[in-house]
Design a protein around this motif. Structure first.
Motif, PDB file in Angstrom:
ATOM      1  N   UNK A 165     -78.961  27.781  -2.711  1.00 28.63           N
ATOM      2  CA  UNK A 165     -79.382  28.037  -1.232  1.00 28.63           C
ATOM      3  C   UNK A 165     -79.331  26.292  -0.208  1.00 28.63           C
ATOM      4  N   UNK A 166     -78.633  26.627   0.540  1.00 25.73           N
ATOM      5  CA  UNK A 166     -78.251  25.913   1.585  1.00 25.73           C
ATOM      6  C   UNK A 166     -79.056  26.135   2.953  1.00 25.73           C
ATOM      7  N   UNK A 167     -79.891  25.985   3.508  1.00 20.47           N
ATOM      8  CA  UNK A 167     -81.475  25.909   4.297  1.00 20.47           C
ATOM      9  C   UNK A 167     -80.762  25.058   6.034  1.00 20.47           C
ATOM     10  N   UNK A 168     -80.694  25.476   6.732  1.00 21.28           N
ATOM     11  CA  UNK A 168     -79.983  24.981   8.267  1.00 21.28           C
ATOM     12  C   UNK A 168     -80.364  24.659   9.454  1.00 21.28           C
ATOM     13  N   UNK A 169     -81.402  23.616   9.220  1.00 18.87           N
ATOM     14  CA  UNK A 169     -81.987  23.832  11.216  1.00 18.87           C
ATOM     15  C   UNK A 169     -81.984  22.648  12.152  1.00 18.87           C
ATOM     16  N   UNK A 170     -82.583  22.935  13.357  1.00 18.43           N
ATOM     17  CA  UNK A 170     -81.363  21.630  14.039  1.00 18.43           C
ATOM     18  C   UNK A 170     -82.507  21.055  14.068  1.00 18.43           C
ATOM     19  N   UNK A 171     -83.760  20.897  13.278  1.00 21.30           N
ATOM     20  CA  UNK A 171     -84.635  19.655  12.996  1.00 21.30           C
ATOM     21  C   UNK A 171     -85.223  19.592  11.204  1.00 21.30           C
ATOM     22  N   UNK A 172     -84.472  18.833  10.826  1.00 26.24           N
ATOM     23  CA  UNK A 172     -84.530  19.537   9.495  1.00 26.24           C
ATOM     24  C   UNK A 172     -86.047  19.055   8.886  1.00 26.24           C
ATOM     25  N   UNK A 173     -86.404  18.434   9.242  1.00 20.37           N
ATOM     26  CA  UNK A 173     -88.735  18.456   9.002  1.00 20.37           C
ATOM     27  C   UNK A 173     -89.000  19.758   8.911  1.00 20.37           C
ATOM     28  N   UNK A 174     -87.900  20.609   9.329  1.00 23.35           N
ATOM     29  CA  UNK A 174     -88.759  21.789   9.268  1.00 23.35           C
ATOM     30  C   UNK A 174     -87.963  22.961   8.393  1.00 23.35           C
ATOM     31  N   UNK A 175     -87.870  22.139   7.600  1.00 23.20           N
ATOM     32  CA  UNK A 175     -87.092  22.788   6.102  1.00 23.20           C
ATOM     33  C   UNK A 175     -87.296  21.934   4.516  1.00 23.20           C
ATOM     34  N   UNK A 176     -89.125  21.214   5.176  1.00 22.92           N
ATOM     35  CA  UNK A 176     -88.515  20.945   3.628  1.00 22.92           C
ATOM     36  C   UNK A 176     -89.249  21.980   2.965  1.00 22.92           C
ATOM     37  N   UNK A 177     -89.573  22.881   3.141  1.00 20.65           N
ATOM     38  CA  UNK A 177     -90.205  23.440   1.998  1.00 20.65           C
ATOM     39  C   UNK A 177     -88.412  24.053   1.737  1.00 20.65           C
ATOM     40  N   UNK A 178     -87.520  24.057   1.430  1.00 22.18           N
ATOM     41  CA  UNK A 178     -86.200  24.282   1.061  1.00 22.18           C
ATOM     42  C   UNK A 178     -86.614  24.305  -0.565  1.00 22.18           C
ATOM     43  N   UNK A 179     -86.663  22.689  -1.087  1.00 25.86           N
ATOM     44  CA  UNK A 179     -87.102  22.700  -2.457  1.00 25.86           C
ATOM     45  C   UNK A 179     -87.202  24.010  -3.258  1.00 25.86           C
ATOM     46  N   UNK A 180     -88.869  24.986  -2.261  1.00 24.94           N
ATOM     47  CA  UNK A 180     -90.300  25.428  -2.906  1.00 24.94           C
ATOM     48  C   UNK A 180     -89.168  26.533  -3.148  1.00 24.94           C
ATOM     49  N   UNK A 181     -87.876  27.305  -2.773  1.00 24.40           N
ATOM     50  CA  UNK A 181     -87.164  27.718  -3.433  1.00 24.40           C
ATOM     51  C   UNK A 181     -86.294  27.651  -3.599  1.00 24.40           C
ATOM     52  N   UNK A 182     -85.527  26.698  -4.230  1.00 23.30           N
ATOM     53  CA  UNK A 182     -84.960  26.376  -4.968  1.00 23.30           C
ATOM     54  C   UNK A 182     -83.688  25.883  -4.300  1.00 23.30           C
ATOM     55  N   UNK A 183     -83.441  25.041  -2.929  1.00 26.07           N
ATOM     56  CA  UNK A 183     -82.756  25.102  -2.253  1.00 26.07           C
ATOM     57  C   UNK A 183     -82.975  23.917  -1.881  1.00 26.07           C
TER      58      UNK A 183
END
Length: 282
Positions: A165-183
């Protein structure tokens, strides 16, 4: 109708009574939720009313207090209120807490309780669309966006047993929660979608048919499955320019609405009737 910061009023500014159920947000006029819930109420022979009410973000706390004082049964929340409501300290389910956003409120013994039915609604929509092919589609997933809808999507994919699972955001800091969901997370501009088996657009791009697609649809594998959570009278540019199989957000909308109905009434939601209200089969 809209909440003017003190009371609920119509377009001419005349005061109105709060309906028992409503969807609040800004903008909200485009919402299909009133049609879905009108069908559900009729199918279950419940004498009640569901309306769309424009509530600006800064007025949310006052609107919730006004609705509580009016004794409403429940509310749905849409942009930009899904995350903001939790900042007000309302009680919430564990699922709601984990996702960090709410789309459903129910009034219990005079206090609000927040729920999130988006994640389960998205899972139901994917299962409906893909059936036995869902497992293959879950191998390499890409989520576009990093807001509340993206977190609900990540929660749903984790529950479905997704692989990458890869979360792509314009500002990667906004997706720092990705690891909480195994991404994992990446900058949207650096995203390579050529190997993705499932792509889900959780950005607002697509609400207006004139919006550009958030990624190049031509870079996607035509065998991938594309889901765009936006919906409207016309397909988004992302969906219309994609050479393969795709779906908009209406099936998820129906499913999350059905789950909200169950939260409010504890009754089995009439999914076929709700879907038929917006021209879909279920």
């Amino acid at each position: 109708m809209y909440f003017d910061g003190e009371r609920l009023v119509d377009g001419a500014g005349a005061p109105l009574d709060w309906p028992a159920l409503s969807v609040i947000g800004d903008p909200v006029a485009h919402s299909l939720s009133p049609a879905l819930h009108a069908a559900a109420l009729q199918a279950r022979d419940i004498q009640s009313r569901y309306e769309a009410i424009r509530v600006a973000g800064p007025s949310l706390a006052l609107a919730l207090e006004a609705a509580r004082a009016a004794g409403v049964r429940g509310l749905n929340l849409t942009l930009p209120l899904k995350e903001a409501v939790l900042e007000l300290g309302v009680a919430r389910t564990d699922e709601c807490e984990r996702i960090g956003a709410a789309n459903t409120l129910v009034l219990r013994r005079g206090d609000w309780m927040a729920h999130n039915t988006d994640a389960r609604g998205l899972a139901m929509a994917l299962q409906r669309a893909l059936g036995a092919s869902l497992g293959a589609a879950l191998r390499r997933c890409v989520i576009l966006g990093a807001g509340g809808a993206a977190r609900a999507t990540a929660h749903a994919l984790q529950g479905l047993g997704a692989g990458e699972v890869l979360i792509a955001a314009r500002e990667v800091s906004r997706a720092d929660w990705a690891r909480d969901f195994g991404g994992r997370s990446c900058v949207l501009g650096d995203l390579d979608t050529s190997r993705a088996t499932l792509v889900i657009n959780c950005t607002p791009l697509g609400l207006d048919p004139a919006d550009p697609p958030p990624i190049d649809p031509g870079a996607l594998d035509p065998d991938a499955h594309l889901m765009d959570l936006t919906y409207g009278d016309q397909p988004s540019a992302l969906l219309s320019q994609f050479a393969g199989r795709g779906q908009d957000g209406r099936a998820m909308l129906v499913a999350q609405a059905a789950l909200s109905f169950s939260v409010w009434y504890g009754a089995l939601p009439p999914l076929p009737q709700m879907a038929a209200a917006i021209g879909m089969d279920w």
